[in-house]
Design an enzyme around this catalytic site. Structure first.
Site, PDB file in Angstrom:
ATOM      1  N   GLU A 130      71.908   2.974 -52.755  1.00  0.00           N
ATOM      2  CA  GLU A 130      73.246   2.956 -52.084  1.00  0.00           C
ATOM      3  C   GLU A 130      73.762   4.445 -51.971  1.00  0.00           C
ATOM      4  O   GLU A 130      72.955   5.384 -52.658  1.00  0.00           O
ATOM      5  CB  GLU A 130      74.287   2.489 -53.126  1.00  0.00           C
ATOM      6  CG  GLU A 130      74.360   2.946 -54.325  1.00  0.00           C
ATOM      7  CD  GLU A 130      74.854   1.787 -55.275  1.00  0.00           C
ATOM      8  OE1 GLU A 130      75.449   0.810 -54.743  1.00  0.00           O
ATOM      9  OE2 GLU A 130      74.884   2.039 -56.618  1.00  0.00           O
ATOM     10  N   ASN A 152      52.416   7.439 -59.894  1.00  0.00           N
ATOM     11  CA  ASN A 152      51.697   6.219 -59.779  1.00  0.00           C
ATOM     12  C   ASN A 152      50.399   5.829 -60.350  1.00  0.00           C
ATOM     13  O   ASN A 152      49.844   6.886 -60.844  1.00  0.00           O
ATOM     14  CB  ASN A 152      51.365   6.097 -58.116  1.00  0.00           C
ATOM     15  CG  ASN A 152      51.462   4.862 -57.419  1.00  0.00           C
ATOM     16  OD1 ASN A 152      51.522   3.832 -58.123  1.00  0.00           O
ATOM     17  ND2 ASN A 152      51.870   4.872 -55.898  1.00  0.00           N
ATOM     18  N   ASP A 155      46.671   0.529 -58.334  1.00  0.00           N
ATOM     19  CA  ASP A 155      46.675  -0.907 -57.979  1.00  0.00           C
ATOM     20  C   ASP A 155      45.780  -1.367 -57.107  1.00  0.00           C
ATOM     21  O   ASP A 155      45.368  -2.622 -57.169  1.00  0.00           O
ATOM     22  CB  ASP A 155      48.032  -1.141 -57.297  1.00  0.00           C
ATOM     23  CG  ASP A 155      49.452  -0.765 -58.271  1.00  0.00           C
ATOM     24  OD1 ASP A 155      49.390  -1.627 -59.375  1.00  0.00           O
ATOM     25  OD2 ASP A 155      50.171  -0.073 -57.683  1.00  0.00           O
ATOM     26  N   ASP A 163      46.298   6.017 -57.793  1.00  0.00           N
ATOM     27  CA  ASP A 163      46.823   6.163 -56.418  1.00  0.00           C
ATOM     28  C   ASP A 163      47.604   7.302 -56.028  1.00  0.00           C
ATOM     29  O   ASP A 163      47.538   7.639 -54.858  1.00  0.00           O
ATOM     30  CB  ASP A 163      47.893   4.923 -56.377  1.00  0.00           C
ATOM     31  CG  ASP A 163      47.172   3.346 -56.528  1.00  0.00           C
ATOM     32  OD1 ASP A 163      46.145   3.471 -55.959  1.00  0.00           O
ATOM     33  OD2 ASP A 163      47.971   2.493 -56.913  1.00  0.00           O
ATOM     34  N   ASP A 347      40.860   8.965 -81.555  1.00  0.00           N
ATOM     35  CA  ASP A 347      40.868  10.338 -81.138  1.00  0.00           C
ATOM     36  C   ASP A 347      40.586  10.480 -79.404  1.00  0.00           C
ATOM     37  O   ASP A 347      40.850  11.552 -79.188  1.00  0.00           O
ATOM     38  CB  ASP A 347      39.481  10.813 -81.804  1.00  0.00           C
ATOM     39  CG  ASP A 347      39.930  10.841 -83.397  1.00  0.00           C
ATOM     40  OD1 ASP A 347      40.987  11.243 -83.913  1.00  0.00           O
ATOM     41  OD2 ASP A 347      38.763  11.106 -84.236  1.00  0.00           O
ATOM     42  N   GLU A 408      50.947  11.960 -83.160  1.00  0.00           N
ATOM     43  CA  GLU A 408      51.749  11.045 -83.721  1.00  0.00           C
ATOM     44  C   GLU A 408      53.059  11.084 -83.244  1.00  0.00           C
ATOM     45  O   GLU A 408      53.368  12.246 -82.731  1.00  0.00           O
ATOM     46  CB  GLU A 408      51.506  10.768 -85.105  1.00  0.00           C
ATOM     47  CG  GLU A 408      50.070  10.522 -85.715  1.00  0.00           C
ATOM     48  CD  GLU A 408      49.502   9.301 -85.436  1.00  0.00           C
ATOM     49  OE1 GLU A 408      50.072   8.267 -85.097  1.00  0.00           O
ATOM     50  OE2 GLU A 408      48.336   9.398 -84.865  1.00  0.00           O
ATOM     51  N   HIS A 465      43.377  15.538 -89.330  1.00  0.00           N
ATOM     52  CA  HIS A 465      44.334  15.201 -88.169  1.00  0.00           C
ATOM     53  C   HIS A 465      45.716  14.600 -89.001  1.00  0.00           C
ATOM     54  O   HIS A 465      45.431  14.327 -90.147  1.00  0.00           O
ATOM     55  CB  HIS A 465      43.794  13.980 -87.515  1.00  0.00           C
ATOM     56  CG  HIS A 465      42.557  14.181 -86.521  1.00  0.00           C
ATOM     57  ND1 HIS A 465      41.597  13.249 -86.065  1.00  0.00           N
ATOM     58  CD2 HIS A 465      42.415  15.386 -85.985  1.00  0.00           C
ATOM     59  CE1 HIS A 465      40.870  14.262 -85.598  1.00  0.00           C
ATOM     60  NE2 HIS A 465      41.099  15.435 -85.228  1.00  0.00           N
ATOM     61  N   ASP A 467      47.226  11.780 -88.454  1.00  0.00           N
ATOM     62  CA  ASP A 467      47.173  10.621 -89.046  1.00  0.00           C
ATOM     63  C   ASP A 467      46.223  10.326 -90.613  1.00  0.00           C
ATOM     64  O   ASP A 467      46.420   9.139 -91.012  1.00  0.00           O
ATOM     65  CB  ASP A 467      46.550   9.210 -88.066  1.00  0.00           C
ATOM     66  CG  ASP A 467      45.113   9.782 -87.794  1.00  0.00           C
ATOM     67  OD1 ASP A 467      44.691  10.847 -88.195  1.00  0.00           O
ATOM     68  OD2 ASP A 467      44.326   8.887 -87.226  1.00  0.00           O
ATOM     69  N   CYS A 640      41.744   5.426 -87.580  1.00  0.00           N
ATOM     70  CA  CYS A 640      40.732   6.367 -86.818  1.00  0.00           C
ATOM     71  C   CYS A 640      39.949   5.359 -85.930  1.00  0.00           C
ATOM     72  O   CYS A 640      39.540   5.803 -84.973  1.00  0.00           O
ATOM     73  CB  CYS A 640      39.813   7.115 -87.961  1.00  0.00           C
ATOM     74  SG  CYS A 640      40.740   8.367 -88.890  1.00  0.00           S
TER      75      CYS A 640
END
Length: 730
Positions: A130, A152, A155, A163, A347, A408, A465, A467, A640
Site C-alpha cells: 500500500e 533468494n 526453487d 536463484d 563443523d 554458537e 571449538h 561447543d 560434533c
C-alpha cells in the site's frame, strides 16, 4: 519524494506542464509579466486549485477571474490538482495582465495534465502492499517502517546455484520468495509528448537488488528481468487510464562489511526538452528496503531435523541417535557417497534462517573450509525454500577456528537493560596475544553486519571449538534456560568425594577393550602433571565463564558446572580425558549426552549419576550415547557428529532495536589491528596467580599474561598494571 517544482510562464504564449497528484507547482507571475503591466487576474479550470501567495500568506483563487492583485516580486502562484486528467492538457490556468484602470495588456497560459503515480511496498510490514508516506525510509522497532527483502533460494532443483545468482526466473515458486512492489499510475492515454516514466537504482545497489515483472503473452507468461547487476534503469510502458504494474524484488547479497543491508528503488517522471539535453526529472518517488539478516537459532528452540553422517564404524551411534530423535523430529542421514569419510557435520555448516512479513525459510551458512563435506550443503540442502550463504576469505588462511562448531548462539537474553530477543552469537578465538588466531575476518564481519545477534568473542583455541566447553538447555514448560559449562574443578571435586567415600580404586572405562587394562582409577587425581594441566584449563574456563556471565547478563544460578577432565596432547592442546559431556545434542527436553565411562560406584557411573542429579531436576531427560570408538577417539563427541535445524523464532527481527553498530567484545591482538574494534584505550594487563611453572607454561603457547578491557578485569588476578597499548606483561 520531490513535492514541489517551478514552472516558468511567458506572456503571449502558453506552457504545457505535467502535475503529479500530491505535489505543488509554483509559478512566478511577476517575472513573466509585460513591463507595462501593474495588476493581474486569474481564471482556471475547476480541477485546478490555485493560491496566490504574497509575502508568505496564501489566498485561494476563485475560478471566475474577477479578483485582481497588484504585481509584486514577492507574489507567486501555487497550483495543485486533486484528480488525474482524462485528456492531456485539458486543465488550464490563464493569467491576465492589466494596466491601470484594468486595461488588458497580455496574457500567459498554463495547460496542465494531472497524473497519479505511486511506487508502493509493504512499508508497515503487515503483508499488504500500500501507499505509505514513510516508505522512503527504514526504521527498526515495533512501530518501525520500511519494506524487507529476502535473498533468494533455489526453487528449481536442477539449477547448480541459488536463484539470486542469475537473471532468470524458472518457477512461479521463485516469485513467492520475492517482495512485491506495485507501480500505480492513472492519467490520460497517451502521456503528453516528451515525458516518460523510468524505474532505476543506483550503481552501488546494482549488485544487491534485482527486479522482475511478469509479461502476459498469448501462449502464457514469462518473467522479465528489468533491474539489477548490469541494468540500472528501465523505461516503464505507460498504458493510460488506471493501471498497476506488479513488480517482484529480490535481494542479491546479505548485509556485510560496507553494506548495511539497506537499498532504495526509485521511479521518476522525466521531461524531454531538446536534442542533446538530458531528460529532467520532474517527480521522483522512492521506496527503501532492508535485506533480511541471517539469523542463527539456539538449541533451546524446537528441533525440525537432525543430520548425521553414516560411517563404516558408527552403526551403533546412528541407532542410538535414531531412538533419541524419533520422538522429537526427523533424522536425515548423510551417506558415505556424500560425506566422503567426513563425520564432522557440525563443523561444516550452521543452520539459520531469513524472514520477511510474507515468508521465511531456513538458510544454511557454509563454513569457509573445504573439507570432504563441502558439496553437502549445496547438493543436499539448497533447494525450494532452503537458502545458502558462505563467506570465503580471499587472502586470509582458513583455520580450524572457522569451523561451525566454533560458532554458537545464546538464547534470548537481557544485559544491563538491553534486550537481545534473538540471543547473541558466540565465536571462539585464541587468547588476545601477538600472533593469536581468530575466526577469519570475512566471517566475523558477516556476523556483525547482521546486527540482530551482536557477537561475543570467547577463547576456544586452547581446546578447539566453543561447543567443546559450553552449551545451553531449555527448562521445559518455561521460557528460561541454563548454560552448561565444562569445569575441571567440578570433576576433581566429584572424584575427591568418591575417594573419601572409599572408592579410590574404582576403575574408569570399565568394559572397554584396551582401556580398562590400563586400570585408570580415581587416584589419577594424584597425578601432579595432570593436575597442573587442568589447573591451567580451569583458568581458561574461568576466563570464558566471566565473559559469558557478563556479556549474556547471567547470574551464577543460570550456570551449571559439568564435570570435565582434559589432558595435553602432543600438539600442546587440550583433549578430553573422557568423553566430554557438555558436547551434547539438545532436542526439546531430551539430551543426547556422550557416555563418559566414569568410575563405577555400585555398578552406576558416578559421572552419569551426577549429570542426572543436575539436569533431570529441571525436567530434562538424559540419554547417554556411546561415542568412544566412533567419535571420541577422533577428538569429537555427540554434538560434533550431529547437526540440528531448529524452528524459527516467533519474535520478528524487525521489531528489535539493535545497538548503533554492534561490536565485538574484545580488542584485536597487537600485531593485527582490526578496524572493526574500538580505538585504542587503556588496557588492564592481568597475570594469573597459581599458574604452572615457567617451563610447563611456555609449552602451551608462551602465555605470560592476558590483556583485557578494564571493564572485564578478573578479580582473581594477582598483579595488575595499566598501559595504553595492548601488550604482554613482562
Amino acid at each position: 519524494m520531490l513535492r514541489e517544482r517551478t514552472v516558468r510562464l511567458q506572456y503571449g504564449s502558453h506552457v504545457k506542464a505535467v502535475n503529479l497528484l500530491g505535489t505543488y507547482l509554483w509559478t512566478d507571475v511577476y517575472s513573466a509579466a509585460p513591463a507595462e503591466a501593474q495588476t493581474f487576474s486569474l481564471k482556471h479550470s475547476e480541477r485546478v486549485q490555485v493560491e496566490v501567495v504574497r509575502d508568505g500568506h496564501a489566498e485561494e483563487v476563485a475560478t471566475n477571474g474577477k479578483q485582481r492583485w497588484p504585481l509584486s516580486p514577492t507574489t507567486m502562484l501555487r497550483l495543485t490538482m486533486s484528480q488525474a486528467s482524462i485528456e492531456a492538457s485539458s486543465n488550464k490556468v490563464t493569467v491576465n495582465y492589466e494596466q491601470e484602470g484594468n486595461t488588458p495588456v497580455d496574457r500567459a497560459g498554463l495547460f496542465l495534465t494531472a497524473i497519479e503515480s505511486s511506487l508502493d511496498v509493504d512499508a508497515d510490514r503487515d503483508g499488504v502492499v500500500e501507499n505509505n508516506p514513510k516508505k522512503a525510509s527504514w526504521t527498526w522497532g515495533p512501530e518501525g517502517q520500511g519494506a524487507i527483502l529476502l535473498v533468494n533460494d533455489r526453487d528449481t532443483p536442477w539449477l547448480p546455484k541459488e536463484d539470486c545468482s542469475d537473471e532468470k526466473v524458472y518457477s512461479k515458486e521463485d516469485l513467492k520468495d520475492m517482495s512485491q512492489m506495485i507501480l500505480r499510475t492513472k492519467g490520460p492515454d497517451p502521456l503528453p509528448a516528451g515525458y516518460e516514466i523510468v524505474l532505476y537504482i543506483s550503481m552501488s545497489d546494482s549488485d544487491k537488488v534485482g527486479m522482475f515483472y511478469v509479461e502476459n503473452l498469448f501462449f502464457g507468461q514469462r518473467c522479465i528481468h528489468i533491474l539489477g547487476r548490469r541494468k540500472l534503469d528501465h523505461v516503464v510502458q505507460y498504458t493510460g487510464g488506471s493501471a498497476e504494474l506488479l513488480l517482484f524484488v529480490e535481494g542479491l547479497r546479505f548485509p556485510d562489511e560496507g553494506f548495511s543491508g539497506v537499498v532504495s528503488i526509485h521511479v521518476s517522471l522525466l521531461e524531454y526538452m531538446a536534442e542533446e539535453i538530458p531528460l529532467t526529472p520532474i517527480f521522483t518517488d522512492t521506496v527503501t528496503f532492508r535485506i533480511a539478516p541471517w539469523i542463527m537459532t539456539p538449541n533451546i528452540l524446537p528441533p525440525v531435523s537432525v543430520f548425521v553422517c553414516c560411517m563404516k564404524d558408527n552403526y551403533l551411534f546412528l541407532k542410538e541417535v535414531k531412538n533419541l530423535v524419533e520422538t522429537n523430529c526427523e533424522l536425515k542421514v548423510c551417506f558415505q557417497y556424500m560425506n566422503r569419510g567426513d563425520r564432522w557435520i557440525q563443523d561444516e555448516i550452521e543452520f539459520g534462517y531469513i524472514e520477511a512479513p510474507h515468508k521465511g525459510f531456513p538458510v544454511v551458512l557454509d563454513s569457509p573450509g573445504d573439507g570432504s563435506l563441502k558439496d553437502f550443503p549445496v547438493k543436499q540442502l539448497l533447494g525450494p525454500d532452503f537458502g545458502y550463504v558462505t563467506q570465503e576469505p580471499l587472502f586470509e588462511p582458513v583455520t580450524s577456528l572457522d569451523s561451525s562448531g566454533n560458532l554458537e548462539v545464546s538464547p534470548p537474553v537481557t544485559v544491563n537493560g538491553k534486550a537481545y530477543p534473538l540471543g547473541r552469537i558466540l565465536t571462539g578465538s585464541s587468547f588476545p596475544l601477538s600472533g593469536g588466531r581468530r575466526m577469519t575476518k570475512v566471517v566475523r564481519d558477516f556476523l556483525q553486519a547482521q546486527q540482530v545477534q551482536v557477537p561475543v568473542e570467547v577463547y576456544s583455541d586452547w581446546l578447539g571449538h566453543v561447543d567443546e566447553f559450553m552449551t545451553f538447555v531449555p527448562i521445559p514448560g518455561t521460557k528460561q534456560f541454563r548454560m552448561l559449562m565444562a569445569r575441571t574443578s567440578a570433576c576433581y571435586r566429584l572424584f575427591q568425594e568418591k575417594q573419601k567415600e572409599g572408592h579410590g580404586e574404582t576403575i574408569m572405562f570399565k568394559g572397554l577393550g584396551g582401556m580398562s587394562s590400563k586400570r585408570i582409577t580415581i587416584k589419577i587425581l594424584s597425578n601432579e602433571s595432570l593436575m597442573q594441566e587442568n589447573q591451567y584449563f580451569q583458568r581458561c574456563l574461568d576466563w570464558n565463564h566471566n565473559i559469558l556471565k557478563k556479556e549474556l547478563g547471567l547470574t551464577e544460578q543460570d550456570i551449571i558446572d559439568l564435570p570435565a577432565l582434559f589432558k595435553v596432547d602432543e600438539g600442546h592442546q587440550a583433549r578430553a580425558f573422557f568423553p566430554n559431556m557438555v558436547n551434547m545434542i539438545v532436542l526439546n527436553k531430551d539430551l543426547g549426552i556422550p557416555r563418559p565411562f566414569g568410575p563405577q560406584v555400585e555398578d552406576v557411573c558416578c559421572l552419569e549419576k551426577h549429570m542426572r542429579s543436575l539436569l533431570e531436576t529441571l525436567g530434562l531427560c538424559c540419554t547417554f550415547v556411546d561415542v568412544i570408538s566412533a567419535y571420541h577417539k577422533f577428538l569429537g563427541e555427540v554434538h560434533c557428529g550431529t547437526n540440528v535445524r531448529q524452528e524459527l523464532f516467533s519474535f520478528k527481527w524487525w521489531h528489535m532495536v539493535p545497538t548503533c553498530s554492534g561490536h565485538w567484545c574484545f580488542p584485536p591482538s597487537p600485531s593485527s589491528p582490526d578496524p572493526t574494534h574500538p580505538s585504542p584505550r587503556a588496557f588492564t594487563c592481568l597475570t594469573w596467580a597459581g599458574l604452572p611453572h615457567e617451563k610447563t607454561f611456555r609449552k602451551w603457547g608462551g602465555i605470560w599474561g592476558i590483556c583485557a578491557l578494564p571493564s572485564l578485569r578478573r578479580a582473581s588476578a594477582s598483579t595488575e598494571t595499566t598501559h595504553n597499548e595492548p601488550r604482554l606483561c613482562p
